[in-house]
Design a protein around this motif. Structure first.
Motif, PDB file in Angstrom:
ATOM      1  N   UNK A 209       0.818  -1.210   0.000  1.00 11.57           N
ATOM      2  CA  UNK A 209       0.000   0.000   0.000  1.00 11.57           C
ATOM      3  C   UNK A 209       0.852   1.261   0.000  1.00 11.57           C
ATOM      4  N   UNK A 210       2.017   1.199   0.637  1.00 14.05           N
ATOM      5  CA  UNK A 210       2.916   2.352   0.723  1.00 14.05           C
ATOM      6  C   UNK A 210       3.896   2.410  -0.446  1.00 14.05           C
ATOM      7  N   UNK A 211       3.743   1.501  -1.416  1.00 16.97           N
ATOM      8  CA  UNK A 211       4.602   1.462  -2.598  1.00 16.97           C
ATOM      9  C   UNK A 211       6.078   1.332  -2.213  1.00 16.97           C
ATOM     10  N   UNK A 212       6.371   0.415  -1.280  1.00 14.39           N
ATOM     11  CA  UNK A 212       7.729   0.214  -0.788  1.00 14.39           C
ATOM     12  C   UNK A 212       8.452  -0.950  -1.459  1.00 14.39           C
ATOM     13  N   UNK A 213       7.742  -1.766  -2.218  1.00 12.19           N
ATOM     14  CA  UNK A 213       8.378  -2.940  -2.806  1.00 12.19           C
ATOM     15  C   UNK A 213       9.244  -2.568  -4.002  1.00 12.19           C
ATOM     16  N   UNK A 214      10.345  -3.293  -4.250  1.00 17.36           N
ATOM     17  CA  UNK A 214      10.851  -4.426  -3.471  1.00 17.36           C
ATOM     18  C   UNK A 214      11.527  -3.966  -2.182  1.00 17.36           C
ATOM     19  N   UNK A 215      11.485  -4.822  -1.170  1.00 17.70           N
ATOM     20  CA  UNK A 215      12.034  -4.482   0.151  1.00 17.70           C
ATOM     21  C   UNK A 215      13.484  -4.938   0.272  1.00 17.70           C
ATOM     22  N   UNK A 216      14.264  -4.655  -0.752  1.00 20.93           N
ATOM     23  CA  UNK A 216      15.643  -5.123  -0.801  1.00 20.93           C
ATOM     24  C   UNK A 216      16.627  -4.221  -0.075  1.00 20.93           C
ATOM     25  N   UNK A 217      16.125  -3.129   0.514  1.00 23.65           N
ATOM     26  CA  UNK A 217      16.986  -2.252   1.316  1.00 23.65           C
ATOM     27  C   UNK A 217      16.447  -2.179   2.742  1.00 23.65           C
ATOM     28  N   UNK A 218      16.062  -3.325   3.274  1.00 28.12           N
ATOM     29  CA  UNK A 218      15.497  -3.379   4.618  1.00 28.12           C
ATOM     30  C   UNK A 218      15.875  -4.696   5.272  1.00 28.12           C
ATOM     31  N   UNK A 219      15.559  -4.796   6.563  1.00 28.83           N
ATOM     32  CA  UNK A 219      15.838  -5.998   7.352  1.00 28.83           C
ATOM     33  C   UNK A 219      14.520  -6.461   7.963  1.00 28.83           C
TER      34      UNK A 219
END
Length: 282
Positions: A209-219
């Motif tokens: 919903x927050x348009x954050x994907x891909x989550x490749x810069x997170x843990x």
């Protein structure tokens, strides 16, 4: 708001050192959620029951969105036209129903809805077969996403940060949590649920919903163990660092290795085990 929907106060008798006491105790609420899919052209819309899951009420739209995404049924938030709740009397309980309406030009991948395609280790579909199935439907598996890293000092601080955000767990002790952090330790998203898979689906749904994907810069931090299903869901969202407070399963380790995901288990205090892709831990 989530805490009010997720907690029920009930009378209990508590025994301590042979002495009883009558008091109220907070317990986590568990209720069924039926996920329905509404799709097709305007003149030929179809409604199909996709799944029933036992979950903690709250963030139901995120749960439905995350579930449909991690099952490979939808690709992004743009596939969704509307999400609406329905409340149906079911015997003595109230069964919650959420209906997800797709855009008219979106054809859902309904072959994945039987829940024995690749998501459960008990279904008899294991090893290479299940991993290849995930590779077929994942949106981000062909992208090079290897630039993420996190320092040990940040890593070991994450459980304490998560505990400060687990309001319902603090009240009940009965919920799992999934949390998303930046590589510098900033808390990005936290979701709780009686089901560990639901907690992660809610987290991924919120990220969509927050348009954050891909989550490749997170843990990703998991409050319990790391199962195959949780690693699968994380892989679908492009997550490449997974940290679990508990143990990983053998197939979770295999899947993480296949997708070049850094998988860490038994994170407690200053101790942890790195099972795969240690190069991201500084």
């Amino acid at each position: 708001m989530m805490a009010n929907k997720a907690v029920l106060q009930i009378p209990v008798t508590r025994f301590i050192n042979g002495t009883s006491q009558e008091l109220n105790d907070a317990i986590a609420i568990e209720e069924p959620l039926e996920i329905r899919l509404d799709y097709g052209p305007s003149e030929f819309r179809k409604v199909q029951n996709i799944s029933v899951t036992m979950r903690t009420p709250g963030n139901d739209a995120e749960l439905a969105l995350g579930f449909l995404f991690t099952e490979g049924i939808i690709k992004n938030a743009q596939d969704i036209k509307q999400v609406a709740h329905f409340f149906i009397a079911c015997a003595e309980n109230k069964e919650n129903v959420i209906q997800v309406s797709l855009a008219e030009d979106i054809i859902p991948h309904l072959q994945n809805t039987e829940r024995n395609f690749y998501t459960t280790s008990s279904c008899g579909v294991c090893g290479k077969g299940s991993i290849n199935a995930i590779r077929t439907v994942s949106t981000f598996n062909n992208e090079v996403m290897d630039e993420n890293s996190v320092g040990i000092d940040i890593l070991t601080s994450l459980p304490d940060i998560l505990s400060r955000h687990q309001k319902v767990f603090a009240d009940t002790g009965g919920l799992h949590a999934s949390a998303l952090f930046s590589p510098t330790g900033d808390s990005l998203l936290v979701r709780e649920d009686v089901g560990r898979h639901n907690a992660l689906d809610k987290l991924i749904g919120a990220a969509i919903e927050l348009d954050m994907l891909p989550l490749n810069q997170s843990v990703l931090l998991l409050s319990g163990r790391a199962s195959f299903e949780l690693v699968q869901k994380a892989a679908m969202a492009g997550i490449n660092i997974i940290v679990a407070v508990g143990a990983p399963s053998s197939l979770a380790v295999q899947l993480a290795a296949e997708f070049n995901i850094t998988l860490i288990g038994f994170l407690r205090g200053q101790r942890f085990n790195i099972y795969t892709a240690p190069h991201r831990i500084l």
